[in-house]
Enzyme design. Structure first.
Site, PDB file in Angstrom:
ATOM      1  N   GLU A 353      50.769  47.881 -25.488  1.00  0.00           N
ATOM      2  CA  GLU A 353      49.646  47.632 -26.389  1.00  0.00           C
ATOM      3  C   GLU A 353      50.023  47.866 -27.849  1.00  0.00           C
ATOM      4  O   GLU A 353      50.772  47.100 -28.427  1.00  0.00           O
ATOM      5  CB  GLU A 353      48.462  48.511 -25.957  1.00  0.00           C
ATOM      6  CG  GLU A 353      47.140  48.074 -26.552  1.00  0.00           C
ATOM      7  CD  GLU A 353      46.376  49.229 -27.164  1.00  0.00           C
ATOM      8  OE1 GLU A 353      45.252  48.987 -27.628  1.00  0.00           O
ATOM      9  OE2 GLU A 353      46.873  50.354 -27.192  1.00  0.00           O
ATOM     10  N   ARG A 419      50.585  51.729 -20.244  1.00  0.00           N
ATOM     11  CA  ARG A 419      49.387  51.384 -21.006  1.00  0.00           C
ATOM     12  C   ARG A 419      49.279  49.869 -21.126  1.00  0.00           C
ATOM     13  O   ARG A 419      50.118  49.215 -21.736  1.00  0.00           O
ATOM     14  CB  ARG A 419      49.411  52.025 -22.398  1.00  0.00           C
ATOM     15  CG  ARG A 419      48.158  51.683 -23.208  1.00  0.00           C
ATOM     16  CD  ARG A 419      47.931  52.595 -24.399  1.00  0.00           C
ATOM     17  NE  ARG A 419      48.891  52.407 -25.465  1.00  0.00           N
ATOM     18  CZ  ARG A 419      48.755  52.919 -26.696  1.00  0.00           C
ATOM     19  NH1 ARG A 419      47.704  53.671 -26.986  1.00  0.00           N
ATOM     20  NH2 ARG A 419      49.684  52.721 -27.610  1.00  0.00           N
ATOM     21  N   GLU A 508      39.224  56.805 -27.794  1.00  0.00           N
ATOM     22  CA  GLU A 508      39.595  56.401 -29.149  1.00  0.00           C
ATOM     23  C   GLU A 508      38.573  55.460 -29.779  1.00  0.00           C
ATOM     24  O   GLU A 508      38.814  54.912 -30.855  1.00  0.00           O
ATOM     25  CB  GLU A 508      40.975  55.723 -29.125  1.00  0.00           C
ATOM     26  CG  GLU A 508      41.046  54.520 -28.202  1.00  0.00           C
ATOM     27  CD  GLU A 508      42.443  53.929 -28.108  1.00  0.00           C
ATOM     28  OE1 GLU A 508      43.342  54.401 -28.824  1.00  0.00           O
ATOM     29  OE2 GLU A 508      42.626  52.992 -27.325  1.00  0.00           O
ATOM     30  N   ASP A 713      51.887  52.102 -36.283  1.00  0.00           N
ATOM     31  CA  ASP A 713      51.590  51.099 -35.267  1.00  0.00           C
ATOM     32  C   ASP A 713      50.233  50.500 -35.588  1.00  0.00           C
ATOM     33  O   ASP A 713      49.702  50.691 -36.689  1.00  0.00           O
ATOM     34  CB  ASP A 713      51.666  51.683 -33.851  1.00  0.00           C
ATOM     35  CG  ASP A 713      50.575  52.715 -33.567  1.00  0.00           C
ATOM     36  OD1 ASP A 713      49.714  52.948 -34.442  1.00  0.00           O
ATOM     37  OD2 ASP A 713      50.583  53.293 -32.465  1.00  0.00           O
TER      38      ASP A 713
END
Length: 812
Positions: A353, A419, A508, A713
């Site tokens: 991701e 992930r 998140e 990122d």
């Protein structure tokens, strides 16, 4: 090919002229028309990207479409992906044709629900926008929130619109079978690695064990003598400091009775009675014997070439002392110690991701093949190191003999988790019969679980037969329930036992935070992990409350009341539902890989807050962070926190980190501060986006505005772009200022990239023509209307455009 390239170049030149016109700063009187121009710019760049794809592929695909996208029943599958899945399926008992037939059935059952959940996000955001629009007040031409009673009112409103879900039941506890001890029993560091890079993935998988001496020697944990001229080769003075610091670590966690490790001059084994029993033999310089205060901490030994390796254990983590007086390092130590090796990253998240740049079927196929190699245990990567070619492979398990003479095996590599992408991502690597893109997360899940079937046979990764999927970007319990339904579908299509696939819930997104208990209720039979991700969580906080008011400067956001409440809330909810001793409660990334001394000083606080794992940016950082788990007994901390009860309040979490009109009245935000904040954001955005668009690198160490290397990122990009979008929205800054800042930062980044010939020039005459610059401006100017502030659509668009231009250039 020449005709295609010529058509592409002509289309590009025409589009670029229009783009340059639209990028001219709008006049102060233009207002809405200026905003429309920038939205037209986004549309135009999208058309340009699509045009490149069309010109690049049209003539070739017209003749060989069956090679590019072949049909399995009604699905259209890109050839690179089809080939990768065929390779992955070998040895699983699953035929590729059957896989795609069943996958199509799964899509038919889940795609509509995926769309409905995304529509629900948009619907809730519109309701929140209306709420903030009605609750704001004007000061000096800017909108600021009303400060009295805001959180209490907002909580009531959020419950009314369904943003905060009603509890669907009473008391519950998580109950998840077949979890590995690295998940449930042993607190330890956690690595996150982009799985599109095989070398990095191997390094991270092998980071289960790391040299403490190397970590001390190669980082700023031991300050370097700035006045001393650095010599090539081993620095014996620095080496002596390393040994001294390592001995203090041994004194702290494996103390000796009435003496210290620095007094020991001989380390070995001796017989202890019958049946080949062995015990530790330590002698001091005066000939006296030294013994461990806690003899049970000595667990075993092995031979590694000429070295004797002694195994110890503290707080569930193992430590090796390597003794070899004949080695280059061992001969410099009084007792012959050549290394102290710590069990470090017990778990590693292989990321598909935020840290990768996968925009098409070729990229996805590479990612899936690397994951396959990890699951089969045969992944390798060769690279040049100096004049030699080095091949890296996965480490073998470590075999010891206990003091009682019994064979004992410890894993040689980290337990690997995967992930996948979130439900908002779509891909054209597979298309439906009606030529629609499919949810990329469903593809990730099906293919990664297919690959993990190899490990279910060998048990080389999960000894307990589980597949660990970390799921990001979920908004509330309904989306968690949807993901769990997809798990059930994949288990059925692959013939796996129900419950094989476990879920890691990344806390998140704001709607997941305020509904975390209900998310855990839904996932109570599958959840192995929750964590806080401050970076993405901040980006969502800014976007959700976009109309509430101007966001605080980023440094102040970290000290805002919602942030500390959010961190405590995550631990509280995990402990309330019984995650202690069952699953992981995690904390986020240390983003400064060169600032290890500061990490060693500060990151221990996350364990003191109740975290069983926390993210680190490198294997070296994992080894240094492992020291904290020897210092703090996390399970004892969690017991204390659980007995004390909840520490966080929902209303604190709902306290939006925005400036009030008092900040402007008191002059708390000066023009200099605004300019500095803008430049810092612009530099971080452009430095990262340039590598993403031009090189396809999704996670990299980027020098900040001061030259300090920081890991960037998409999560950090989301914060910075949303921050600029928010300040534009509330007239703290103008579009003219944003363009001027990016122009200045482009020149700075060119200087920082001077030694990297693979990076194109961003500044000067190239500025507005560069794809990374245009992507960066889009992220800021379209940030207020980007769904949830996500950066992926714009990044993917420009990366695909860059790849198309490269292909056209090669054809020409």
């Amino acid at each position: 090919a020449t005709a295609t390239a010529t058509a592409t170049a002509t289309a590009t030149a025409t589009a670029e002229k229009k783009i340059l016109h639209l990028l001219r700063p709008p006049s102060s009187s233009s207002g809405t028309s200026g905003k429309k121009s920038y939205r037209r710019l986004g549309v135009l760049v999208g058309q340009l990207a699509k045009g490149h794809h069309h010109h690049r592929d049209h003539h070739r695909d017209h003749h060989r479409d069956h090679h590019h996208h072949r049909r399995d029943h009604r699905l259209q599958i890109a050839t690179p992906l089809r080939d990768a899945v065929a390779e992955i399926a070998q040895g699983t008992g699953i035929q590729p044709e059957d896989f795609w037939v069943k996958f199509e059935q799964m899509l038919a059952e889940l795609m509509c629900d995926n769309i409905k959940l995304l529509d629900k996000r948009d619907q809730l955001q519109r309701s929140i926008d209306r709420y903030y629009r009605d609750k704001s007040e004007d000061y000096n031409g800017r909108k600021y929130p009303r400060v009295s009673g805001t959180c209490a009112e907002e909580e009531v409103y959020l419950r009314r619109i369904g943003y905060i879900a009603e509890e669907t039941g009473g008391h519950f506890q998580v109950n998840v079978p077949s979890l590995d001890p690295e998940i449930s029993l042993i607190p330890a560091p956690q690595l996150v690695v982009p799985v599109d890079n095989a070398r990095y993935a191997l390094n991270a998988a092998n980071a289960r064990w790391g040299s403490l001496l190397d970590a001390f020697y190669g980082t700023d944990v031991i300050p370097k003598d700035q006045d001393k001229k650095q010599k090539k080769g081993y620095d014996h003075q620095r080496g002596a400091k390393v040994f001294s610091k390592a001995e203090r670590v041994l004194d702290q966690h494996f103390p000796l009775l009435h003496t210290k490790w620095s007094d020991v001059v001989s380390i070995g084994l001796k017989d202890a009675g019958f049946n080949g029993r062995k015990e530790l033999s330590l002698r001091k310089s005066n000939g006296q014997v030294a013994v461990l205060v806690h003899s049970q901490k000595f667990r075993g030994f092995r031979r590694d070439g000429g070295a004797l390796v002694l195994l110890f254990c503290n707080n569930g983590l193992h430590v090796e002392i390597h003794v070899d007086r004949t080695s280059r390092i061992g001969r410099t130590h009084r007792a012959g110690i050549k290394d102290v090796v710590l069990e470090s990253a017990l778990t590693t998240i292989c990321d598909m991701e935020d840290s990768v740049a996968a925009v098409d079927a070729h990229d996805k196929a590479r990612i899936y093949r690397n994951w396959l190699g990890l699951m089969k245990g045969n992944l390798s990567a060769s690279f040049r190191k100096g004049k030699k070619t080095v091949t890296r492979r996965l480490n073998e398990d470590r075999v010891y003999t206990t003091p009682q003479g019994v064979r004992m095996v410890l894993p040689g590599r980290a337990l690997l988790l995967c992930r996948n992408v979130g439900i908002h991502m779509y891909t054209d690597a597979v298309k439906t019969a009606h030529n629609h893109d499919i949810p990329e997360g469903l593809l990730d899940l099906a293919v990664t679980c297919l690959a993990a079937m190899h490990d279910l046979k060998s048990k080389s990764n999960s000894r307990h037969g589980s597949i660990y999927i970390v799921k990001p970007k979920m908004h509330g319990p309904d989306e968690v329930a949807f993901v769990l339904r997809s798990f059930e579908k994949v288990e059925a299509m692959l013939g796996l036992e129900q419950g094989t696939i476990k879920i890691g819930i990344m806390d998140e997104e704001r709607r997941t935070t305020v509904n975390l208990r209900e998310c855990l209720r839904v996932a109570r039979n599958r959840v192995f992990f929750i964590n806080t991700g401050f970076l993405d969580r901040t980006g969502d906080e800014i976007h959700t409350a976009m109309l509430c008011g101007p966001t605080l400067p980023k440094k102040l956001i970290k000290s805002a009341v919602w942030k500390s409440a959010y961190e405590a809330w995550n631990v509280d909810k995990g402990l309330e539902v019984g995650l202690m001793g069952v699953g992981q409660i995690g904390k986020g990334m240390w983003a400064a890989p060169d600032m290890m001394a500061m990490m060693v000083k500060n990151k221990v606080s996350e364990l003191e807050q109740g975290a069983t794992c926390a993210w680190v940016p490198s294997p070296t950082a994992a080894t240094l962070h492992a020291l904290h788990y020897h210092m703090v007994n996390v399970l004892q901390v969690q017991n204390h926190l659980k007995s004390r009860g909840s520490r966080a309040r929902l209303r604190d979490i709902l306290t939006v980190p925005v400036l009030t009109d008092n900040a402007e009245k008191k002059g708390m935000l000066t023009p200099e501060q605004i300019s500095r904040e803008l430049d810092n954001n612009a530099q971080g955005i452009l430095g990262y986006v340039a590598r993403w668009v031009h090189k396809g690198v999704g996670c990299s160490k980027i020098p900040d505005i001061s030259g300090v290397g920081l890991m960037e990122d998409r999560a950090t990009l989301r914060i910075s772009s949303q921050h600029i979008a928010n300040w534009i929205k509330h007239r703290i800054i103008t579009r003219e200022q944003v363009i001027a800042s990016f122009r200045k930062m482009a020149n700075l980044i060119d200087r920082q990239n001077k030694g990297d010939k693979s990076m194109p020039q961003l500044g000067g005459a190239h500025f507005l023509r560069d794809l990374a610059v245009r992507a960066s401006l889009d992220l800021c100017f379209e940030g207020d209307i980007s769904p949830n502030g996500y950066t992926e659509p714009i990044l993917h668009k420009y990366r695909r455009l860059a790849k198309a231009k490269e292909a056209a250039a090669r054809a020409h």
